[in-house]
Design a protein around this motif. Structure first.
Motif, PDB file in Angstrom:
ATOM      1  N   UNK A 130      76.553  80.865  67.289  1.00  0.00           N
ATOM      2  CA  UNK A 130      75.146  81.240  67.113  1.00  0.00           C
ATOM      3  C   UNK A 130      74.238  80.025  67.263  1.00  0.00           C
ATOM      4  N   UNK A 131      74.663  78.916  66.723  1.00  0.00           N
ATOM      5  CA  UNK A 131      73.860  77.698  66.817  1.00  0.00           C
ATOM      6  C   UNK A 131      73.788  77.207  68.264  1.00  0.00           C
ATOM      7  N   UNK A 132      74.881  77.303  68.987  1.00  0.00           N
ATOM      8  CA  UNK A 132      74.866  76.937  70.405  1.00  0.00           C
ATOM      9  C   UNK A 132      73.863  77.797  71.163  1.00  0.00           C
ATOM     10  N   UNK A 133      73.828  79.083  70.839  1.00  0.00           N
ATOM     11  CA  UNK A 133      72.881  79.978  71.497  1.00  0.00           C
ATOM     12  C   UNK A 133      71.442  79.540  71.194  1.00  0.00           C
ATOM     13  N   UNK A 134      71.141  79.256  69.931  1.00  0.00           N
ATOM     14  CA  UNK A 134      69.790  78.824  69.551  1.00  0.00           C
ATOM     15  C   UNK A 134      69.419  77.545  70.304  1.00  0.00           C
ATOM     16  N   UNK A 146      64.486  85.478  74.122  1.00  0.00           N
ATOM     17  CA  UNK A 146      65.077  84.831  72.949  1.00  0.00           C
ATOM     18  C   UNK A 146      64.573  85.468  71.659  1.00  0.00           C
ATOM     19  N   UNK A 147      63.283  85.729  71.611  1.00  0.00           N
ATOM     20  CA  UNK A 147      62.669  86.342  70.433  1.00  0.00           C
ATOM     21  C   UNK A 147      63.306  87.707  70.161  1.00  0.00           C
ATOM     22  N   UNK A 148      63.492  88.489  71.216  1.00  0.00           N
ATOM     23  CA  UNK A 148      64.068  89.835  71.066  1.00  0.00           C
ATOM     24  C   UNK A 148      65.538  89.791  70.673  1.00  0.00           C
ATOM     25  N   UNK A 149      66.277  88.817  71.171  1.00  0.00           N
ATOM     26  CA  UNK A 149      67.720  88.743  70.931  1.00  0.00           C
ATOM     27  C   UNK A 149      68.090  88.033  69.630  1.00  0.00           C
ATOM     28  N   UNK A 150      67.151  87.356  69.019  1.00  0.00           N
ATOM     29  CA  UNK A 150      67.456  86.550  67.827  1.00  0.00           C
ATOM     30  C   UNK A 150      68.203  87.311  66.727  1.00  0.00           C
ATOM     31  N   UNK A 151      67.784  88.514  66.343  1.00  0.00           N
ATOM     32  CA  UNK A 151      68.521  89.202  65.268  1.00  0.00           C
ATOM     33  C   UNK A 151      69.991  89.479  65.623  1.00  0.00           C
ATOM     34  N   UNK A 152      70.248  89.814  66.883  1.00  0.00           N
ATOM     35  CA  UNK A 152      71.632  90.076  67.302  1.00  0.00           C
ATOM     36  C   UNK A 152      72.465  88.799  67.363  1.00  0.00           C
ATOM     37  N   UNK A 153      71.836  87.715  67.789  1.00  0.00           N
ATOM     38  CA  UNK A 153      72.577  86.468  67.992  1.00  0.00           C
ATOM     39  C   UNK A 153      72.737  85.639  66.723  1.00  0.00           C
ATOM     40  N   UNK A 154      71.800  85.756  65.790  1.00  0.00           N
ATOM     41  CA  UNK A 154      71.855  84.922  64.580  1.00  0.00           C
ATOM     42  C   UNK A 154      72.236  85.708  63.337  1.00  0.00           C
ATOM     43  N   UNK A 155      72.075  87.023  63.395  1.00  0.00           N
ATOM     44  CA  UNK A 155      72.299  87.835  62.207  1.00  0.00           C
ATOM     45  C   UNK A 155      71.028  87.904  61.386  1.00  0.00           C
ATOM     46  N   UNK A 156      71.050  88.779  60.399  1.00  0.00           N
ATOM     47  CA  UNK A 156      69.856  89.016  59.582  1.00  0.00           C
ATOM     48  C   UNK A 156      70.059  88.625  58.121  1.00  0.00           C
ATOM     49  N   UNK A 157      71.057  87.825  57.849  1.00  0.00           N
ATOM     50  CA  UNK A 157      71.323  87.479  56.450  1.00  0.00           C
ATOM     51  C   UNK A 157      70.232  86.555  55.898  1.00  0.00           C
ATOM     52  N   UNK A 200      63.305  84.390  53.309  1.00  0.00           N
ATOM     53  CA  UNK A 200      63.364  84.790  54.714  1.00  0.00           C
ATOM     54  C   UNK A 200      64.805  85.011  55.153  1.00  0.00           C
ATOM     55  N   UNK A 201      64.949  85.680  56.294  1.00  0.00           N
ATOM     56  CA  UNK A 201      66.256  85.839  56.932  1.00  0.00           C
ATOM     57  C   UNK A 201      66.380  84.782  58.032  1.00  0.00           C
ATOM     58  N   UNK A 202      67.603  84.533  58.446  1.00  0.00           N
ATOM     59  CA  UNK A 202      67.845  83.503  59.458  1.00  0.00           C
ATOM     60  C   UNK A 202      67.227  83.896  60.802  1.00  0.00           C
ATOM     61  N   UNK A 203      67.226  85.172  61.144  1.00  0.00           N
ATOM     62  CA  UNK A 203      66.615  85.562  62.421  1.00  0.00           C
ATOM     63  C   UNK A 203      65.102  85.350  62.400  1.00  0.00           C
TER      64      UNK A 203
END
Length: 106
Positions: A18-22, A41-52, A76-79
Motif C-alpha cells: 500500500x505504501x509503495x502504491x501511495x 489516485x483520489x478515487x482508488x485511495x480507499x481500495x488501496x490503503x484501506x479505511x481503518x 481520521x481514516x488512513x484513506x
C-alpha cells in the motif's frame, strides 16, 4: 512542513504494498500538468490503503496542531489522510486551476 508530517503518519499506518502504491501515485501527481493522476489516485485511495482508523501519536497530533491550529486528524481514516496528502501534492501555483481540480473530484 505539513506534507512531510502527513507522509510520515501514512508511512506508519500502511504496509509495504500500500505504501509503495501511495509513493508511486505521489510521484505521478507531482509531475502531472493535468488532473488525471490526481483523480485516479483520489478515487482508488480507499481500495488501496484501506479505511481503518489512523494510529497517530500524541506528538504527531501536537505537530499538526502547531502547524495548523484547530486542525486535527485524530479520528481520521488512513484513506482520508492519503487523499489529503494527494491534494497537497497537486500543483497549486495557479489558484483557479487548483480549485478546478478539487471541484472536479466532487
Amino acid at each position: 512542513m505539513l506534507e512531510s508530517l502527513i507522509l510520515e503518519i501514512i508511512q506508519n499506518n500502511l504496509d509495504g504494498e500500500s505504501l509503495e502504491w501511495v509513493n508511486a501515485r505521489a510521484l505521478l501527481i507531482k509531475k502531472e500538468q493535468s488532473s488525471k493522476e490526481l483523480y485516479l489516485s483520489f478515487a482508488a485511495a480507499p481500495r488501496k490503503t484501506g479505511k481503518r482508523a489512523l494510529s497517530i501519536t500524541s506528538g504527531q497530533e501536537a505537530q499538526v496542531q502547531s502547524m495548523r491550529p484547530g486542525f486535527t486528524i485524530m479520528h481520521w481514516s488512513v484513506d482520508r489522510l492519503t487523499r489529503v496528502y494527494f491534494l497537497l501534492l497537486a500543483d497549486s501555483s495557479d489558484k483557479e486551476m487548483y480549485l478546478g481540480k478539487i471541484e472536479g473530484l466532487f
